[in-house]
Design a protein around this motif. Structure first.
Motif, mmCIF file in Angstrom:
data_model
loop_
_atom_site.group_PDB
_atom_site.id
_atom_site.type_symbol
_atom_site.label_atom_id
_atom_site.label_comp_id
_atom_site.label_asym_id
_atom_site.label_seq_id
_atom_site.Cartn_x
_atom_site.Cartn_y
_atom_site.Cartn_z
ATOM 1 N N CYS A 219 0.815 -1.210 0.000
ATOM 2 C CA CYS A 219 0.000 0.000 0.000
ATOM 3 C C CYS A 219 0.852 1.265 0.000
ATOM 4 N N ASN A 220 0.130 2.411 -0.018
ATOM 5 C CA ASN A 220 0.762 3.728 0.034
ATOM 6 C C ASN A 220 1.731 3.927 -1.126
ATOM 7 N N SER A 221 1.382 3.412 -2.307
ATOM 8 C CA SER A 221 2.295 3.475 -3.445
ATOM 9 C C SER A 221 1.867 4.526 -4.455
ATOM 10 N N VAL A 222 2.842 5.265 -4.974
ATOM 11 C CA VAL A 222 2.578 6.234 -6.032
ATOM 12 C C VAL A 222 2.360 5.530 -7.367
ATOM 13 N N THR A 223 2.713 4.251 -7.445
ATOM 14 C CA THR A 223 2.464 3.437 -8.641
ATOM 15 C C THR A 223 1.490 2.310 -8.292
ATOM 16 N N GLN A 224 0.437 2.651 -7.560
ATOM 17 C CA GLN A 224 -0.484 1.627 -7.059
ATOM 18 C C GLN A 224 -1.145 0.840 -8.188
ATOM 19 N N ASP A 225 -1.412 1.477 -9.320
ATOM 20 C CA ASP A 225 -2.001 0.737 -10.438
ATOM 21 C C ASP A 225 -1.091 -0.403 -10.879
ATOM 22 N N ALA A 226 0.214 -0.130 -11.008
ATOM 23 C CA ALA A 226 1.156 -1.171 -11.425
ATOM 24 C C ALA A 226 1.257 -2.271 -10.382
ATOM 25 N N VAL A 227 1.219 -1.887 -9.109
ATOM 26 C CA VAL A 227 1.249 -2.876 -8.029
ATOM 27 C C VAL A 227 0.013 -3.772 -8.118
ATOM 28 N N VAL A 228 -1.145 -3.166 -8.305
ATOM 29 C CA VAL A 228 -2.394 -3.924 -8.364
ATOM 30 C C VAL A 228 -2.407 -4.854 -9.577
ATOM 31 N N GLU A 229 -1.895 -4.392 -10.698
ATOM 32 C CA GLU A 229 -1.837 -5.240 -11.889
ATOM 33 C C GLU A 229 -0.972 -6.468 -11.638
ATOM 34 N N ALA A 230 0.137 -6.292 -10.907
ATOM 35 C CA ALA A 230 0.987 -7.435 -10.574
ATOM 36 C C ALA A 230 0.291 -8.381 -9.604
ATOM 37 N N VAL A 231 -0.431 -7.807 -8.657
ATOM 38 C CA VAL A 231 -1.147 -8.623 -7.668
ATOM 39 C C VAL A 231 -2.253 -9.439 -8.340
ATOM 40 N N ALA A 232 -2.875 -8.891 -9.371
ATOM 41 C CA ALA A 232 -4.043 -9.524 -9.990
ATOM 42 C C ALA A 232 -3.756 -10.935 -10.483
ATOM 43 N N GLY A 233 -2.507 -11.206 -10.868
ATOM 44 C CA GLY A 233 -2.173 -12.545 -11.336
ATOM 45 C C GLY A 233 -1.200 -13.284 -10.444
ATOM 46 N N ALA A 234 -1.001 -12.791 -9.224
ATOM 47 C CA ALA A 234 0.023 -13.351 -8.342
ATOM 48 C C ALA A 234 -0.423 -14.657 -7.694
ATOM 49 N N PRO A 235 0.418 -15.692 -7.693
ATOM 50 C CA PRO A 235 0.042 -16.975 -7.082
ATOM 51 C C PRO A 235 -0.335 -16.874 -5.616
ATOM 52 N N VAL A 236 0.306 -15.957 -4.866
ATOM 53 C CA VAL A 236 0.070 -15.901 -3.430
ATOM 54 C C VAL A 236 -1.364 -15.504 -3.088
ATOM 55 N N VAL A 237 -2.039 -14.808 -3.993
ATOM 56 C CA VAL A 237 -3.367 -14.265 -3.688
ATOM 57 C C VAL A 237 -4.379 -15.368 -3.408
ATOM 58 N N ALA A 238 -4.227 -16.508 -4.042
ATOM 59 C CA ALA A 238 -5.215 -17.587 -3.909
ATOM 60 C C ALA A 238 -5.335 -18.091 -2.480
ATOM 61 N N ARG A 239 -4.297 -17.911 -1.648
ATOM 62 C CA ARG A 239 -4.388 -18.397 -0.274
ATOM 63 C C ARG A 239 -4.489 -17.272 0.757
ATOM 64 N N LEU A 240 -4.721 -16.063 0.286
ATOM 65 C CA LEU A 240 -4.897 -14.946 1.214
ATOM 66 C C LEU A 240 -6.337 -14.877 1.711
ATOM 67 N N SER A 241 -6.498 -14.378 2.929
ATOM 68 C CA SER A 241 -7.829 -14.033 3.420
ATOM 69 C C SER A 241 -8.017 -12.520 3.452
ATOM 70 N N GLU A 242 -6.910 -11.765 3.515
ATOM 71 C CA GLU A 242 -6.980 -10.304 3.534
ATOM 72 C C GLU A 242 -5.975 -9.735 2.548
ATOM 73 N N LEU A 243 -6.418 -8.758 1.774
ATOM 74 C CA LEU A 243 -5.568 -8.089 0.796
ATOM 75 C C LEU A 243 -5.767 -6.589 0.954
ATOM 76 N N ASP A 244 -4.657 -5.877 1.178
ATOM 77 C CA ASP A 244 -4.694 -4.438 1.432
ATOM 78 C C ASP A 244 -3.912 -3.733 0.326
ATOM 79 N N LEU A 245 -4.623 -2.960 -0.492
ATOM 80 C CA LEU A 245 -4.016 -2.179 -1.573
ATOM 81 C C LEU A 245 -4.387 -0.708 -1.403
ATOM 82 N N SER A 246 -4.474 -0.284 -0.172
ATOM 83 C CA SER A 246 -4.987 1.040 0.176
ATOM 84 C C SER A 246 -3.891 2.104 0.148
#
Length: 319
Positions: A219-246
């Protein structure tokens, strides 16, 4: 936006400020609170007490064998003097702090020292000295070092900055932390050293060294769009219960990539608070996830600051 309050709860314990020598307040049970130690200037007398001196008083006054959590507040001249002496003092006292489970290093507000001016150092000796440490929080990245290591017990790692260098992101990603459940990185802005890229995040997003991770905050990124795009296909997301991109500069483009990526309906919570989304996009995200029981936070909508025809977007916390 700045950090508005000192920590009130840490490691699920209420924070108690260790009193000055002139205060006769009764001390609580050593295990019942998170002890906050902060260097104090006594305005009436002009006397000063350095952090390490406060720590020595603390060691003498409290049953340190039962202390579970420590919050390190301000130290003298934090804008130019690093936390190295504090880390060294904590390491030296490891035999006396045998029950210590959590440390937060740098609980300061802007009037103490702006977050991007807090001078840290190598904080990993704390992990080497305290194999039972379950939670480590650090505020400020100037001079911060985190050489890759393995720690069997750490469950929570928080690094709050106005700008987290890409090298530090890579070092953290190279750590082996098999018990880590929560990782929180404030990536910040290039104005304050936050030059990380999605490629720097890849070891984290793969989740290979983080088998227990269930809560991820990038979070708190000036390039949050690029971070979110990387997260969208990230393997780790499938086992998360909480995701913070604020707290960053998230726009509709990033949110579109998030919705087009892997399913997020398994999440318990998605935090997008403080963003630059349109009202329509905010509604789309809530409508897509809330029916599946996902708690979606799209509060604190920001408007770009338009100057000379250029739309400027800012992170929640910078200097």
């Amino acid at each position: 936006m700045t950090i508005g309050n000192y920590l009130r709860v840490f490691h699920d314990l209420p924070v108690f400020e260790f009193p000055t020598p002139a205060t006769s307040a009764e001390l609580p049970d050593a295990a019942s609170v998170a002890w906050r130690l902060s260097a104090v200037t006594y305005r009436d007398s002009g006397d000063e007490e350095e952090w390490t001196e406060i720590f020595e008083r603390f060691l003498d006054a409290v049953d340190t064998s039962r202390v579970r959590a420590l919050v390190v507040g301000g130290w003298e001249d934090a804008y130019e003097e690093s936390s190295d002496p504090i880390v060294e003092a904590l390491v030296a006292a490891a035999d006396r702090l045998s029950a210590l489970e959590a440390v937060f290093l740098g609980d300061m507000l802007s009037e103490d020292c702006e977050i991007s001016w807090i001078t840290q150092g190598d904080v990993t000796p704390l992990l080497a000295a305290y194999p039972r440490l379950a939670s480590l929080g650090v505020r400020g990245a100037t001079g911060l070092e985190f050489p890759p290591l393995r720690h069997e017990g750490l469950r929570r790692l928080v690094v709050q900055t106005g700008g987290l260098p890409g090298g530090l992101v890579r070092d953290i990603g190279a750590c082996d932390l098999p018990a880590l459940e929560h990782l929180e990185l404030w990536l910040g802005t290039t104005w304050y050293g936050g030059d990380s890229t999605p490629e720097d995040l890849e070891p984290i997003l793969s989740g290979t060294r983080l088998p227990a991770l269930r809560s991820l905050a990038l979070c708190n990124s000036v390039t949050q769009d690029a971070v979110v795009e990387a997260v969208a296909g990230a393997p780790v997301v499938a086992r998360l219960s909480e995701l913070d991109l604020s707290m960053g500069t998230l726009t509709d483009a990033g949110a579109e990539a998030l919705l087009a990526g892997q399913p997020l309906t398994h999440l318990k919570r998605l935090d997008l608070a403080y963003h630059y989304l349109s009202e329509e996009m905010s509604e789309r995200i809530v409508d897509a996830l809330a029916p599946h029981g996902v708690d979606v936070d799209v509060t604190d909508r920001q408007e770009p600051d338009v100057y000379d025809g250029v739309a400027n977007r800012y992170t929640a916390v910078g200097e």
